[in-house]
Design a protein around this motif. Structure first.
Motif, PDB file in Angstrom:
ATOM      1  N   PHE A  46      -1.324   1.150   2.406  1.00  0.00           N
ATOM      2  CA  PHE A  46      -2.187   2.105   2.413  1.00  0.00           C
ATOM      3  C   PHE A  46      -1.650   3.671   2.588  1.00  0.00           C
ATOM      4  O   PHE A  46      -2.219   4.525   2.395  1.00  0.00           O
ATOM      5  CB  PHE A  46      -3.474   1.829   3.280  1.00  0.00           C
ATOM      6  CG  PHE A  46      -4.446   0.990   2.880  1.00  0.00           C
ATOM      7  CD1 PHE A  46      -5.220   0.899   1.674  1.00  0.00           C
ATOM      8  CD2 PHE A  46      -4.124  -0.367   3.462  1.00  0.00           C
ATOM      9  CE1 PHE A  46      -5.918  -0.106   1.591  1.00  0.00           C
ATOM     10  CE2 PHE A  46      -4.819  -1.463   3.550  1.00  0.00           C
ATOM     11  CZ  PHE A  46      -5.844  -1.450   2.094  1.00  0.00           C
ATOM     12  N   SER A  47      -0.313   3.788   2.925  1.00  0.00           N
ATOM     13  CA  SER A  47       0.167   5.094   3.277  1.00  0.00           C
ATOM     14  C   SER A  47       0.525   5.881   1.855  1.00  0.00           C
ATOM     15  O   SER A  47       0.776   7.041   1.877  1.00  0.00           O
ATOM     16  CB  SER A  47       1.481   4.753   3.908  1.00  0.00           C
ATOM     17  OG  SER A  47       2.464   3.929   3.294  1.00  0.00           O
ATOM     18  N   GLN A  48       0.428   5.180   0.780  1.00  0.00           N
ATOM     19  CA  GLN A  48       0.535   5.791  -0.453  1.00  0.00           C
ATOM     20  C   GLN A  48      -0.609   6.233  -1.371  1.00  0.00           C
ATOM     21  O   GLN A  48      -0.820   6.900  -2.241  1.00  0.00           O
ATOM     22  CB  GLN A  48       1.264   4.764  -1.412  1.00  0.00           C
ATOM     23  CG  GLN A  48       0.619   3.408  -1.777  1.00  0.00           C
ATOM     24  CD  GLN A  48       1.436   2.423  -2.724  1.00  0.00           C
ATOM     25  OE1 GLN A  48       1.612   2.792  -3.909  1.00  0.00           O
ATOM     26  NE2 GLN A  48       1.792   1.494  -2.000  1.00  0.00           N
ATOM     27  N   CYS A  49      -1.801   6.123  -0.559  1.00  0.00           N
ATOM     28  CA  CYS A  49      -3.025   6.322  -1.293  1.00  0.00           C
ATOM     29  C   CYS A  49      -3.298   7.890  -1.194  1.00  0.00           C
ATOM     30  O   CYS A  49      -3.213   8.799  -0.286  1.00  0.00           O
ATOM     31  CB  CYS A  49      -4.143   5.766  -0.124  1.00  0.00           C
ATOM     32  SG  CYS A  49      -4.175   3.802  -0.731  1.00  0.00           S
ATOM     33  N   ASP A  50      -3.943   8.387  -2.211  1.00  0.00           N
ATOM     34  CA  ASP A  50      -4.412   9.745  -2.337  1.00  0.00           C
ATOM     35  C   ASP A  50      -5.941   9.978  -1.827  1.00  0.00           C
ATOM     36  O   ASP A  50      -6.276  11.048  -1.335  1.00  0.00           O
ATOM     37  CB  ASP A  50      -4.409  10.096  -3.921  1.00  0.00           C
ATOM     38  CG  ASP A  50      -3.154  10.093  -4.649  1.00  0.00           C
ATOM     39  OD1 ASP A  50      -2.309  10.984  -4.310  1.00  0.00           O
ATOM     40  OD2 ASP A  50      -2.716   9.499  -5.489  1.00  0.00           O
ATOM     41  N   VAL A  78      -4.799   4.637 -12.835  1.00  0.00           N
ATOM     42  CA  VAL A  78      -4.915   4.640 -11.277  1.00  0.00           C
ATOM     43  C   VAL A  78      -4.503   3.202 -10.830  1.00  0.00           C
ATOM     44  O   VAL A  78      -4.608   2.183 -11.504  1.00  0.00           O
ATOM     45  CB  VAL A  78      -6.745   4.435 -11.097  1.00  0.00           C
ATOM     46  CG1 VAL A  78      -7.411   3.432 -11.618  1.00  0.00           C
ATOM     47  CG2 VAL A  78      -7.194   5.011  -9.514  1.00  0.00           C
ATOM     48  N   LYS A  79      -4.065   3.253  -9.465  1.00  0.00           N
ATOM     49  CA  LYS A  79      -3.750   1.920  -8.867  1.00  0.00           C
ATOM     50  C   LYS A  79      -4.700   1.872  -7.616  1.00  0.00           C
ATOM     51  O   LYS A  79      -5.224   2.771  -6.854  1.00  0.00           O
ATOM     52  CB  LYS A  79      -2.433   2.225  -8.113  1.00  0.00           C
ATOM     53  CG  LYS A  79      -1.637   0.857  -7.474  1.00  0.00           C
ATOM     54  CD  LYS A  79      -0.603   1.403  -6.484  1.00  0.00           C
ATOM     55  CE  LYS A  79       0.739   1.409  -7.351  1.00  0.00           C
ATOM     56  NZ  LYS A  79       1.810   1.575  -6.447  1.00  0.00           N
ATOM     57  N   VAL A  80      -5.319   0.511  -7.547  1.00  0.00           N
ATOM     58  CA  VAL A  80      -6.215   0.326  -6.505  1.00  0.00           C
ATOM     59  C   VAL A  80      -5.498  -0.617  -5.430  1.00  0.00           C
ATOM     60  O   VAL A  80      -4.956  -1.861  -5.858  1.00  0.00           O
ATOM     61  CB  VAL A  80      -7.265  -0.452  -7.124  1.00  0.00           C
ATOM     62  CG1 VAL A  80      -8.289  -0.793  -5.964  1.00  0.00           C
ATOM     63  CG2 VAL A  80      -8.265   0.646  -8.039  1.00  0.00           C
ATOM     64  N   ILE A  81      -5.345  -0.231  -4.264  1.00  0.00           N
ATOM     65  CA  ILE A  81      -4.899  -1.228  -3.140  1.00  0.00           C
ATOM     66  C   ILE A  81      -6.309  -1.554  -2.317  1.00  0.00           C
ATOM     67  O   ILE A  81      -7.034  -0.644  -1.984  1.00  0.00           O
ATOM     68  CB  ILE A  81      -3.978  -0.543  -2.301  1.00  0.00           C
ATOM     69  CG1 ILE A  81      -2.880   0.031  -3.099  1.00  0.00           C
ATOM     70  CG2 ILE A  81      -3.571  -1.526  -1.074  1.00  0.00           C
ATOM     71  CD1 ILE A  81      -1.926   0.975  -2.389  1.00  0.00           C
ATOM     72  N   ILE A  97      -2.465   6.142   7.384  1.00  0.00           N
ATOM     73  CA  ILE A  97      -2.614   7.101   6.489  1.00  0.00           C
ATOM     74  C   ILE A  97      -1.708   8.210   6.461  1.00  0.00           C
ATOM     75  O   ILE A  97      -1.375   8.790   7.443  1.00  0.00           O
ATOM     76  CB  ILE A  97      -4.203   7.790   6.831  1.00  0.00           C
ATOM     77  CG1 ILE A  97      -4.807   8.507   5.587  1.00  0.00           C
ATOM     78  CG2 ILE A  97      -4.123   8.608   8.265  1.00  0.00           C
ATOM     79  CD1 ILE A  97      -6.334   8.641   5.902  1.00  0.00           C
ATOM     80  N   SER A  98      -1.433   8.984   5.242  1.00  0.00           N
ATOM     81  CA  SER A  98      -0.629   9.987   5.137  1.00  0.00           C
ATOM     82  C   SER A  98      -1.500  11.209   5.316  1.00  0.00           C
ATOM     83  O   SER A  98      -2.413  11.272   5.108  1.00  0.00           O
ATOM     84  CB  SER A  98      -0.162  10.088   3.732  1.00  0.00           C
ATOM     85  OG  SER A  98      -0.907  10.387   2.512  1.00  0.00           O
ATOM     86  N   PRO A  99      -0.671  12.318   5.846  1.00  0.00           N
ATOM     87  CA  PRO A  99      -1.481  13.619   5.826  1.00  0.00           C
ATOM     88  C   PRO A  99      -2.074  14.137   4.655  1.00  0.00           C
ATOM     89  O   PRO A  99      -3.126  14.965   4.934  1.00  0.00           O
ATOM     90  CB  PRO A  99      -0.191  14.600   6.434  1.00  0.00           C
ATOM     91  CG  PRO A  99       0.835  13.683   6.996  1.00  0.00           C
ATOM     92  CD  PRO A  99       0.648  12.513   6.008  1.00  0.00           C
TER      93      PRO A  99
END
Length: 366
Positions: free
Chosen positions: A61-65, A29-32, A87-89
């Protein structure tokens, strides 16, 4: 789930605990993280809780799930405008606030309803900030999810699965019902605890004798009065109607008790305490109930230098983690001089066996 990117806007007690749990439970997991306090971000990097420290709510933060809104309630609402830009869609947006109506309205105004599920981990501490966060805070705690009507079902199922991986117990509720329920079992108790502490402060003798000998019962019921004043001010200002409605009912019940006292109505007073005892004990008997048994024991130790340190050393040498330890001066409702609280049931069982074998007299608490 082997690859996941999670963002945190705000990294206090709850956000930090979720981030720590993710790091422990989810591989790769990657945490931003972003927080207004630079020292918090530095601590998150140093403890490897965060992989990236953002300087603002930016395109990191655009890469966040998943993107967790963990700032104070009213700040979360304000942050949505910045979140909307990055935020990504495909990202699932969530929060951790204990009041849901306001954030649901704010998300709808921002046009983000289709990717929002409200979240409320029913865990916390009177101690605040990232420094007090820990992965175990979520262990076996209810984690309430309040999905919008338009969020895809697969998003709800995936989030429920993630909550389970963190060791918490997911529970899906309508956000309006959530606010009424939490007003009763969380928000009102904080109002009552603070009011009771202030009553003792105002009615105490000049030499503060009430504060000096405050018994276990008073300390237990008022422990949460040590919580963040800012946070609970905001909770009261955002869940006002529900808290006021239930507070009115509580005031009526106190007035009835006062009347029973003045009338010396023994039967009514007995029923007051007996019905409360039976209902309260039912919480403890439920395997997944909201109130867990305290993993606490008391033991007798000699009043001599090194006695407390000897106990702590014995437990440390046997790899038993202590949540809290201290001397009990007023033992009106409990026996034993030294009180030790543990994180897990296994720890108290192991500690009891070891300390008994060493000749300590134990007084386990139920």
């Amino acid at each position: 789930m082997t690859s996941l990117t999670c963002g945190f806007i705000g990294l206090g007690l709850i956000g930090g605990s979720i981030a720590r749990a993710l790091k422990e439970k989810i591989p790769n997991v990657k945490v931003i993280a972003y927080d207004v306090r630079p020292e918090t971000l530095q601590a998150a990097l140093e403890t490897h809780t965060a992989d990236i420290a953002a300087s603002s709510i930016d395109h990191s933060f655009s890469q966040c799930d998943y993107l967790f809104l963990c700032a104070p309630v009213q700040k979360n609402d304000a942050n949505l405008e910045e979140v909307k830009k990055v935020i990504s869609p495909s990202c699932l947006l969530t929060d951790v606030g204990s009041v849901k109506s306001g954030i649901h309205s704010a998300v709808e105004r921002a046009g983000l309803s289709a990717q929002f599920i409200g979240g409320h981990p029913m865990a916390g501490s009177e101690r605040t900030g990232f420094v007090n966060s820990r992965a175990l805070l979520l262990e076996n705690a209810y984690y309430i999810l309040t999905p919008t009507d338009t969020v895809p079902r697969q998003k709800v199922d995936a989030y429920r699965e993630l909550v389970q991986k963190l060791g918490a117990i997911p529970l899906i509720l309508d956000f309006g019902l959530h606010d009424y329920v939490t007003a009763a079992i969380s928000h009102l108790p904080h109002v009552i605890a603070a009011s009771l502490v202030n009553l003792i402060r105002e009615k105490d003798s000049p030499d503060s004798i009430m504060r000096l000998i405050a018994a276990g019962g008073f300390k237990d019921i008022t422990r949460i009065a040590s919580s963040s004043a800012v946070m609970w001010q905001q909770v009261c200002l955002t869940n006002t109607e529900n808290i006021a409605l239930l507070l009115s009912s509580y005031i009526d019940s106190l007035a009835a008790v006062k009347d029973q006292l003045l009338k010396r109505d023994g039967e009514a007073l007995y029923q007051l305490f007996d019905s409360a005892r039976i209902y309260r004990d039912s919480f403890l008997d439920a395997s997944s109930g909201p109130i867990k048994r305290s993993y606490t024991l008391n033991l007798d130790i000699a009043d001599e230098p090194g006695a407390l340190a000897a106990v702590a050393t014995i437990l440390a040498l046997n790899q038993i983690n202590i949540k809290n330890i201290g001397i009990v001066h007023n033992r009106e409702y409990e026996g034993g001089v030294l009180k030790i609280e543990f994180y897990e049931e296994d720890s108290i069982e192991k500690a009891s066996q070891i300390l008994s074998a060493k000749g300590y007299a134990l007084h386990p608490l139920q």
